[in-house]
Design an enzyme around this catalytic site. Structure first.
Site, PDB file in Angstrom:
ATOM      1  N   TYR A  25       0.842  -1.196   0.000  1.00 39.79           N
ATOM      2  CA  TYR A  25       0.000   0.000   0.000  1.00 39.79           C
ATOM      3  C   TYR A  25       0.880   1.250   0.000  1.00 39.79           C
ATOM      4  CZ  TYR A  25      -4.312   2.644   0.808  1.00 39.79           C
ATOM      5  OH  TYR A  25      -5.395   3.488   0.677  1.00 39.79           O
ATOM      6  N   HIS A 108       6.099  -4.250 -12.513  1.00 46.14           N
ATOM      7  CA  HIS A 108       7.463  -4.155 -13.042  1.00 46.14           C
ATOM      8  C   HIS A 108       7.962  -5.576 -13.209  1.00 46.14           C
ATOM      9  CE1 HIS A 108      11.486  -2.943 -13.857  1.00 46.14           C
ATOM     10  NE2 HIS A 108      11.975  -3.031 -12.633  1.00 46.14           N
TER      11      HIS A 108
END
Length: 332
Positions: A25, A108
């Protein structure tokens, strides 16, 4: 030209009835979770038991649980924790709890491309990599614009990995701006190259060396700061808006001539060869191994480099000058 997908190419209904688990988060995690929630999706946030982000996520109206529980409950698991942390969290909390046919996602390609994370054969593996920091991505979503993203499918077990991935990209607002199809390999290697040679390493080193050159020659550091750092944003904004051509149209003829005639002296073939060396280190895994080892060994060299950079004169001068410009909303 890579395939580019927009809102009309993605079906958000694919996510109906599914639970999306967001692991982490931070900058990306908070905006993915909130954008999906605002688009009507069922979202859970996975955090370790002592995470200070738990309360922030709860206050935002999100369901929060441990990473292992979120993985068990989710049909889509998006891993948005730092690259160097992913292998341990994956091994301990995600892998043992992955259900068959789950879509395991990343923003990614680092962990998958360099095999720091090796998923089982019975799950989809895909990527949506937004091309903006998380906070900016959230702002653009709220404004109804969205940011571009890259997407890739590494493993399609269920036969619908692409549809699920595009639906996720739409859920976070990226298909509104355009999603380019690529591979984990190309995303990882070009992303690292850009960070090291231009966006972070190249730009900061160029600015710092130019600043030092002027100060060493006896010019006031305040002038060196304005000429080598402060005005960088003005030039980059012009390039961002209309490319090099528009930037050169907007500056003086003197500046444009200096660009053509002196720029190649500074960024010459010696620099090009150094860039090729950094690319080889990325392609053959040298950089990835070095970075993971640095973390395994306690980050001593990394922290020393950070401290030395933070103590540079340009930081002190910049802090003083930014106080003169409160309209910039400076961050210190």
């Amino acid at each position: 030209m890579p395939n580019v997908y927009y809102d009309q190419d993605a079906d958000l209904d694919i996510l109906q009835g599914k639970t999306v688990g967001i692991i982490g988060y931070g900058s990306q995690g908070h905006c993915h979770a909130l954008n999906l929630k605002d688009n009507g999706q069922k979202v859970m946030v996975g955090l370790h038991a002592t995470s200070r982000s738990r309360e922030n996520a709860r206050q935002a109206g999100l369901e929060v649980a441990d990473v292992d529980e979120v993985t068990r409950e989710s049909d889509i698991v998006m891993v948005l924790i730092p690259d160097h942390v992913q292998p341990t969290v994956y091994r301990e909390s995600i892998q043992p709890n992955l259900k068959p046919d789950t879509t395991l996602m990343f923003a990614h390609g680092f962990s998958i491309h360099y095999k720091a994370v090796v998923p089982p054969a019975n799950v989809n593996v895909s990527m949506v990599a937004p091309k903006a920091p998380g906070h900016r991505m959230r702002e653009m979503f709220v404004d109804g614009i969205g940011v571009p993203a890259l997407m890739a499918i590494q493993q399609d077990t269920t036969g619908d990995a692409k549809g699920v991935t595009l639906a996720y990209a739409k859920g976070i607002g990226c298909t509104n701006a355009g999603v380019l199809e690529t591979t984990f390999k190309d995303e990882t290697e070009t992303d690292l190259f850009g960070e090291q040679n231009v966006l972070c390493g190249g730009v900061t080193s160029l600015i710092r060396m130019a600043f030092e050159t002027l100060v060493e020659a006896g010019y006031p550091p305040e002038l060196a700061y304005f000429e080598c750092l402060h005005e960088m944003k003005l030039i980059v904004d012009l390039i961002f808006q209309g490319g090099f051509k528009y930037m050169r149209y907007s500056v003086s003829d003197t500046a444009e001539y200096g660009d053509y005639s002196r720029g190649p002296r500074v960024i010459d073939d010696h620099v090009r060869e150094n860039m090729r060396r950094t690319l080889r280190d990325i392609q053959d895994g040298t950089f990835a191994r070095e970075w993971m080892a640095e973390n395994d060994e306690g980050r001593k060299r990394f922290l020393q480099m950070r401290e030395e950079a933070n103590e540079h004169q340009i930081e002190d001068i910049g802090k003083e000058l930014r106080r003169m410009m409160p309209w910039m909303n400076p961050v210190e």
